[in-house]
Design a protein around this motif. Structure first.
Motif, mmCIF file in Angstrom:
data_model
loop_
_atom_site.group_PDB
_atom_site.id
_atom_site.type_symbol
_atom_site.label_atom_id
_atom_site.label_comp_id
_atom_site.label_asym_id
_atom_site.label_seq_id
_atom_site.Cartn_x
_atom_site.Cartn_y
_atom_site.Cartn_z
ATOM 1 N N ASP A 94 35.808 52.101 33.134
ATOM 2 C CA ASP A 94 35.796 52.385 34.508
ATOM 3 C C ASP A 94 34.526 51.624 35.156
ATOM 4 O O ASP A 94 34.679 51.292 36.322
ATOM 5 C CB ASP A 94 36.064 53.654 34.447
ATOM 6 C CG ASP A 94 37.219 54.400 34.084
ATOM 7 O OD1 ASP A 94 38.132 53.717 33.868
ATOM 8 O OD2 ASP A 94 37.193 55.624 34.168
ATOM 9 N N ALA A 95 33.269 51.766 34.319
ATOM 10 C CA ALA A 95 32.105 51.331 34.891
ATOM 11 C C ALA A 95 32.229 49.892 35.288
ATOM 12 O O ALA A 95 31.597 49.360 36.378
ATOM 13 C CB ALA A 95 30.922 51.709 34.166
ATOM 14 N N GLN A 96 32.607 49.019 34.278
ATOM 15 C CA GLN A 96 32.711 47.621 34.187
ATOM 16 C C GLN A 96 33.696 47.180 35.357
ATOM 17 O O GLN A 96 33.469 46.276 36.384
ATOM 18 C CB GLN A 96 33.211 46.958 32.933
ATOM 19 C CG GLN A 96 32.394 47.082 31.850
ATOM 20 C CD GLN A 96 32.736 46.243 30.596
ATOM 21 O OE1 GLN A 96 34.019 46.358 30.608
ATOM 22 N NE2 GLN A 96 31.790 45.692 29.992
ATOM 23 N N ARG A 97 34.948 47.856 35.518
ATOM 24 C CA ARG A 97 35.919 47.507 36.563
ATOM 25 C C ARG A 97 35.289 47.642 37.954
ATOM 26 O O ARG A 97 35.247 47.148 39.040
ATOM 27 C CB ARG A 97 37.125 48.405 36.460
ATOM 28 C CG ARG A 97 38.114 48.366 37.734
ATOM 29 C CD ARG A 97 38.629 46.781 37.710
ATOM 30 N NE ARG A 97 39.866 47.048 38.667
ATOM 31 C CZ ARG A 97 40.380 45.738 38.708
ATOM 32 N NH1 ARG A 97 40.124 44.413 38.353
ATOM 33 N NH2 ARG A 97 41.368 45.722 39.935
ATOM 34 N N ALA A 98 34.453 48.830 38.264
ATOM 35 C CA ALA A 98 33.856 49.358 39.338
ATOM 36 C C ALA A 98 32.660 47.985 39.555
ATOM 37 O O ALA A 98 32.814 47.756 40.893
ATOM 38 C CB ALA A 98 33.037 50.368 39.227
ATOM 39 N N ILE A 99 31.972 47.836 38.864
ATOM 40 C CA ILE A 99 31.022 46.679 39.100
ATOM 41 C C ILE A 99 31.558 45.505 39.566
ATOM 42 O O ILE A 99 31.062 44.728 40.357
ATOM 43 C CB ILE A 99 29.975 46.674 37.931
ATOM 44 C CG1 ILE A 99 29.114 47.689 37.416
ATOM 45 C CG2 ILE A 99 29.002 45.393 37.965
ATOM 46 C CD1 ILE A 99 28.576 47.890 36.312
ATOM 47 N N ARG A 100 32.875 44.843 38.776
ATOM 48 C CA ARG A 100 33.563 43.815 39.321
ATOM 49 C C ARG A 100 34.095 43.953 40.796
ATOM 50 O O ARG A 100 34.017 42.887 41.291
ATOM 51 C CB ARG A 100 34.496 43.589 38.199
ATOM 52 C CG ARG A 100 34.096 43.217 36.883
ATOM 53 C CD ARG A 100 35.031 42.583 35.814
ATOM 54 N NE ARG A 100 34.490 41.996 34.658
ATOM 55 C CZ ARG A 100 34.694 42.474 33.435
ATOM 56 N NH1 ARG A 100 35.228 43.833 33.380
ATOM 57 N NH2 ARG A 100 34.215 42.072 32.515
ATOM 58 N N LEU A 101 34.520 44.924 40.865
ATOM 59 C CA LEU A 101 35.022 45.259 42.196
ATOM 60 C C LEU A 101 34.042 45.132 43.394
ATOM 61 O O LEU A 101 34.218 44.630 44.362
ATOM 62 C CB LEU A 101 35.707 46.607 42.116
ATOM 63 C CG LEU A 101 37.045 46.867 41.517
ATOM 64 C CD1 LEU A 101 37.723 48.054 41.751
ATOM 65 C CD2 LEU A 101 38.169 45.661 42.311
ATOM 66 N N ILE A 102 32.684 45.700 43.276
ATOM 67 C CA ILE A 102 31.767 45.537 43.966
ATOM 68 C C ILE A 102 31.156 44.254 44.131
ATOM 69 O O ILE A 102 31.132 43.713 45.358
ATOM 70 C CB ILE A 102 30.391 46.320 43.525
ATOM 71 C CG1 ILE A 102 30.815 47.853 43.418
ATOM 72 C CG2 ILE A 102 29.213 46.055 44.129
ATOM 73 C CD1 ILE A 102 30.005 48.790 42.801
ATOM 74 N N HIS A 103 31.161 43.461 42.905
ATOM 75 C CA HIS A 103 30.746 41.824 43.086
ATOM 76 C C HIS A 103 32.200 40.994 43.865
ATOM 77 O O HIS A 103 31.756 40.310 44.776
ATOM 78 C CB HIS A 103 30.867 41.177 41.569
ATOM 79 C CG HIS A 103 29.508 41.338 41.065
ATOM 80 N ND1 HIS A 103 28.605 40.463 41.268
ATOM 81 C CD2 HIS A 103 29.155 42.393 40.239
ATOM 82 C CE1 HIS A 103 27.421 40.860 40.625
ATOM 83 N NE2 HIS A 103 27.789 41.801 40.016
ATOM 84 N N ALA A 104 33.437 41.514 43.674
ATOM 85 C CA ALA A 104 34.451 40.901 44.204
ATOM 86 C C ALA A 104 34.469 41.224 45.798
ATOM 87 O O ALA A 104 34.828 40.331 46.742
ATOM 88 C CB ALA A 104 35.809 41.257 43.826
ATOM 89 N N GLN A 105 34.142 42.239 46.247
ATOM 90 C CA GLN A 105 34.068 42.710 47.495
ATOM 91 C C GLN A 105 32.921 42.811 48.310
ATOM 92 O O GLN A 105 32.481 43.392 49.384
ATOM 93 C CB GLN A 105 34.736 44.080 47.883
ATOM 94 C CG GLN A 105 36.154 44.261 47.020
ATOM 95 C CD GLN A 105 36.590 45.591 46.958
ATOM 96 O OE1 GLN A 105 36.253 46.730 47.595
ATOM 97 N NE2 GLN A 105 37.706 45.982 45.942
ATOM 98 N N ALA A 106 31.985 42.029 47.950
ATOM 99 C CA ALA A 106 30.457 42.164 48.249
ATOM 100 C C ALA A 106 30.474 41.587 49.677
ATOM 101 O O ALA A 106 29.615 41.914 50.506
ATOM 102 C CB ALA A 106 29.522 41.125 47.520
ATOM 103 N N ASP A 107 31.189 40.323 49.847
ATOM 104 C CA ASP A 107 31.124 39.981 51.283
ATOM 105 C C ASP A 107 31.843 41.110 52.322
ATOM 106 O O ASP A 107 31.215 41.170 53.571
ATOM 107 C CB ASP A 107 32.054 38.449 51.485
ATOM 108 C CG ASP A 107 31.338 37.623 50.690
ATOM 109 O OD1 ASP A 107 30.196 37.482 50.325
ATOM 110 O OD2 ASP A 107 32.169 36.450 50.359
ATOM 111 N N GLN A 108 32.672 41.722 52.000
ATOM 112 C CA GLN A 108 33.345 43.089 52.796
ATOM 113 C C GLN A 108 32.203 43.971 53.085
ATOM 114 O O GLN A 108 32.232 44.333 54.322
ATOM 115 C CB GLN A 108 34.414 43.367 52.096
ATOM 116 C CG GLN A 108 35.175 44.438 52.817
ATOM 117 C CD GLN A 108 36.177 45.238 52.012
ATOM 118 O OE1 GLN A 108 36.899 44.465 51.083
ATOM 119 N NE2 GLN A 108 36.405 46.377 52.352
#
Length: 220
Positions: free
Chosen positions: A41-55
């Protein structure tokens, strides 16, 4: 959430930090992933934050993590083991490394090795009779290496749940590997003081952390 995560989120927001609060699965809830469930859950959350950083208008080189107690163990593992593959890729976000650039840990569980056998985290992650190898594999200090992000650690000397040796072990591992680390031990406060108790030394740690984050060029 009420005592630690949400007050911390409001404090960081006042400093201009974009905050995400992670609600994660626990091993004892019976998930198929077992002990890996919170890490996934933590890794997925961090990856989503990286992926949506521009947003969200985020700087991908300034992704920080804050964890309390067992959450400190989780964030410590994620920071020290960004290459740990704990689940198969779901989408393009999982092609990104879940890198953390700065870590704040309050009274964290760090080591599951003997003689520090009394934490609930150890029991829920490893079960009643883990091997020494299993305890080492789930201890944060095992994975500290040159290149890890800077650590800010706070704890009370009278903490009977995650005894102060936890942050001492992590500090020593950081120093051996030339990882920047700052550690504060308060004379009292026990376990679970959150952002600190009024009119005690523990109440100073958010200000100390703010100054540290400025020194790390994480906030202005």
């Amino acid at each position: 959430m009420r005592h630690e995560s949400l007050p911390a989120a409001r404090w960081l927001q006042k400093l201009g930090v974009t905050v995400f609060v992670l609600s994660y699965r626990l091993p004892e809830e019976g998930w198929h992933a077992g002990a890996l469930a919170p890490v996934q859950d933590a890794q997925r959350a961090i990856r989503l934050i990286h992926a949506q950083a521009d947003q969200y208008g985020l700087d991908r080189k300034r992704i920080g993590a804050l964890g309390f107690s067992a959450g400190g163990h989780l964030m410590g593992l994620c920071a020290a083991r960004p290459d740990w593959q704990t689940y198969p890729a779901i989408d393009s976000a999982d092609s990104l490394r879940p890198d953390i650039n700065l870590v704040l840990l309050a009274y964290p569980v760090v080591t599951l090795e003997a003689p520090y056998l009394g934490t609930r985290s150890r029991r829920t992650l490893l079960g009643p009779h883990p091997t020494p190898a299993e305890a080492t594999a789930w201890s944060v200090q095992t994975y500290i290496h040159k290149g890890c992000p800077p650590f800010f650690l706070v704890q009370a000397a009278d903490d009977r749940i995650t005894v102060p040796e936890n942050t001492a072990v992590l500090q020593a591992a950081c120093q051996r590997n030339t990882v920047p680390v700052t550690r504060y031990i308060f004379p009292s406060g026990g376990h679970g003081f959150g952002l600190g108790y009024r009119e005690t030394a523990t109440a100073t740690w958010p200000h100390l952390a703010e100054n540290w984050m400025k020194q790390q060029h994480f906030i202005a």
